[in-house]
Design a protein around this motif. Structure first.
Motif, PDB file in Angstrom:
ATOM      1  N   ARG A  16       0.525  -1.198  -0.225  1.00 18.70           N
ATOM      2  CA  ARG A  16      -0.053   0.009   0.103  1.00 18.70           C
ATOM      3  C   ARG A  16       0.905   1.563  -0.128  1.00 18.70           C
ATOM      4  O   ARG A  16       1.088   2.267  -0.861  1.00 18.70           O
ATOM      5  N   SER A  17       1.949   1.479   0.390  1.00 19.47           N
ATOM      6  CA  SER A  17       2.746   2.806   0.710  1.00 19.47           C
ATOM      7  C   SER A  17       3.624   2.441  -0.568  1.00 19.47           C
ATOM      8  O   SER A  17       3.837   3.570  -0.995  1.00 19.47           O
ATOM      9  N   ALA A  19       2.382   1.504  -3.388  1.00 20.61           N
ATOM     10  CA  ALA A  19       1.295   1.881  -4.461  1.00 20.61           C
ATOM     11  C   ALA A  19       1.474   3.643  -4.243  1.00 20.61           C
ATOM     12  O   ALA A  19       1.269   4.801  -5.407  1.00 20.61           O
ATOM     13  N   PHE A  20       1.359   4.664  -3.321  1.00 24.03           N
ATOM     14  CA  PHE A  20       1.374   5.338  -3.154  1.00 24.03           C
ATOM     15  C   PHE A  20       1.869   6.137  -3.239  1.00 24.03           C
ATOM     16  O   PHE A  20       1.722   7.526  -3.497  1.00 24.03           O
ATOM     17  N   VAL A  23       1.947   6.988  -6.640  1.00 21.01           N
ATOM     18  CA  VAL A  23       0.935   7.422  -7.391  1.00 21.01           C
ATOM     19  C   VAL A  23       1.562   9.319  -7.203  1.00 21.01           C
ATOM     20  O   VAL A  23       1.097   9.675  -8.327  1.00 21.01           O
ATOM     21  N   LEU A  57      -2.928   1.500  -9.154  1.00 18.14           N
ATOM     22  CA  LEU A  57      -2.241   1.726  -7.817  1.00 18.14           C
ATOM     23  C   LEU A  57      -3.018   2.375  -6.903  1.00 18.14           C
ATOM     24  O   LEU A  57      -2.992   2.770  -5.587  1.00 18.14           O
ATOM     25  N   ALA A  61      -3.874   1.560  -3.152  1.00 15.25           N
ATOM     26  CA  ALA A  61      -2.994   2.911  -2.056  1.00 15.25           C
ATOM     27  C   ALA A  61      -4.348   3.461  -0.785  1.00 15.25           C
ATOM     28  O   ALA A  61      -4.475   2.817  -0.407  1.00 15.25           O
ATOM     29  N   HIS A  63      -7.024   1.550  -0.805  1.00 14.64           N
ATOM     30  CA  HIS A  63      -8.148  -0.420   0.331  1.00 14.64           C
ATOM     31  C   HIS A  63      -9.565   0.104   0.388  1.00 14.64           C
ATOM     32  O   HIS A  63      -9.476   0.240   1.684  1.00 14.64           O
TER      33      HIS A  63
END
Length: 316
Positions: A16-17, A19-20, A23, A57, A61, A63
């Motif tokens: 998740r991190s 992906a963020f 982005v 993504l 990110a 979720h």
């Protein structure tokens, strides 16, 4: 004492991190840059796949499955991405980029694919509900279709790059992936190929045909040969224009490309042009002969519509 990490609180380098972070880095490219950064259709096709990756993504990110479930998990992100994607296309159109509904579909494919497979992408997999198989299959097929379309463009461009000395393969039944203008395959005046290309001119300020999907590397050749057939009873004044990708991305200055006036007599006629003249045509630089982007034949302000046939187009 040794620290013990919680399975529900992954480190900052979790999916998740990451992906963020991606982005944040990629977002400016939505407004600055675009498919025209690349030479030819394949580069543009690969660029367009970025819509799928970017919004996939974004979904990873965000979720959304942590707060939503059931059909809400699919409907709310879809609506949000439609609104965001539509706003982006409007902004891009104001910045000189062309708005595309297909890009908005690619945005949704990225969202749907991640939503379908999120149980495998979530750090806390045990708490993630499973996705109905129909949604997994549908989202995956949409992604595979886009990948297959891009692969088909790649195969097409491989053939284009290796068709020299021909600049155009006259066996094509549909010239639209290669030409702009009113062009149709024809059995008339077809020699030396099985068919010719009929080019219809109208009476607008400028009218013609532009070959924009062609082999770009002309360095191993010395001359351009173009054979045309004029079925009209009178000569036809035309202009031939050739430019490279540097010109296409520039200010379109007349002095930065190759231009020549041609007089097409009735019947068949072959024009031969030295590539050295084309290379020296730009006033302040040399034409990039390994980076040719456009071959165009056009007329201006005809008193009445006219037609010619392109019989052959090759390098020698």
């Amino acid at each position: 004492m040794e620290a013990v990490s919680s399975p529900n609180r992954p480190g900052w380098l979790g999916p998740r991190s990451l992906a963020f972070l991606v982005v944040l880095i990629v977002t400016p490219l939505l407004f600055f840059g675009g498919p025209d950064w690349f030479n030819g259709p394949f580069g543009s096709a690969v660029w367009n796949l970025g819509h799928i990756g970017f919004f996939g993504l974004v979904t990873l990110a965000a979720h959304p499955w942590r707060r939503l479930s059931g059909w809400q998990l699919w409907i709310l992100p879809t609506v949000v991405v439609l609104l965001i994607g539509g706003a982006i296309e409007v902004i891009q159109s104001d910045m000189g980029r062309e708005a595309s509904w297909h890009d908005m579909l690619r945005n949704l494919i990225g969202v749907w694919f991640v939503l379908a497979w999120h149980p495998l992408l979530d750090e806390n997999r045990s708490a993630s509900p499973t996705t109905p198989p129909a949604l997994i299959i549908a989202s995956t097929l949409l992604l595979l279709f886009e990948l297959g379309t891009t692969a088909a463009v790649g195969v097409q461009q491989f053939k284009v790059a290796h068709q020299l000395p021909l600049l155009y393969d006259f066996r094509h039944d549909d010239p639209t992936p290669y030409w702009y203008g009113e062009l149709t395959p024809s059995q008339e005046h077809a020699s030396p190929h099985e068919q010719s290309l009929r080019l219809d001119f109208d009476t607008k300020l400028y009218s013609g045909g532009s070959l924009s999907n062609l082999p770009s590397d002309w360095r191993d050749y010395e001359q351009l040969s173009m054979t045309l057939f004029n079925p009209n009873a009178h000569p036809l004044q035309m202009t031939l224009r050739i430019n490279d990708w540097t010109h296409s991305r520039g200010n379109n200055a007349h002095s930065d490309r190759y231009n020549i006036r041609l007089t097409m007599q009735p019947g068949s006629q072959t024009f031969t042009i030295d590539l050295d003249d084309i290379e020296k045509a730009p006033r302040t630089r040399r034409m990039e002969m390994d980076n040719i982007s456009q071959f165009k034949v056009f007329v201006s302000r005809l008193p009445e519509p006219a037609t010619i046939y392109i019989q052959d187009l090759r390098l020698e």
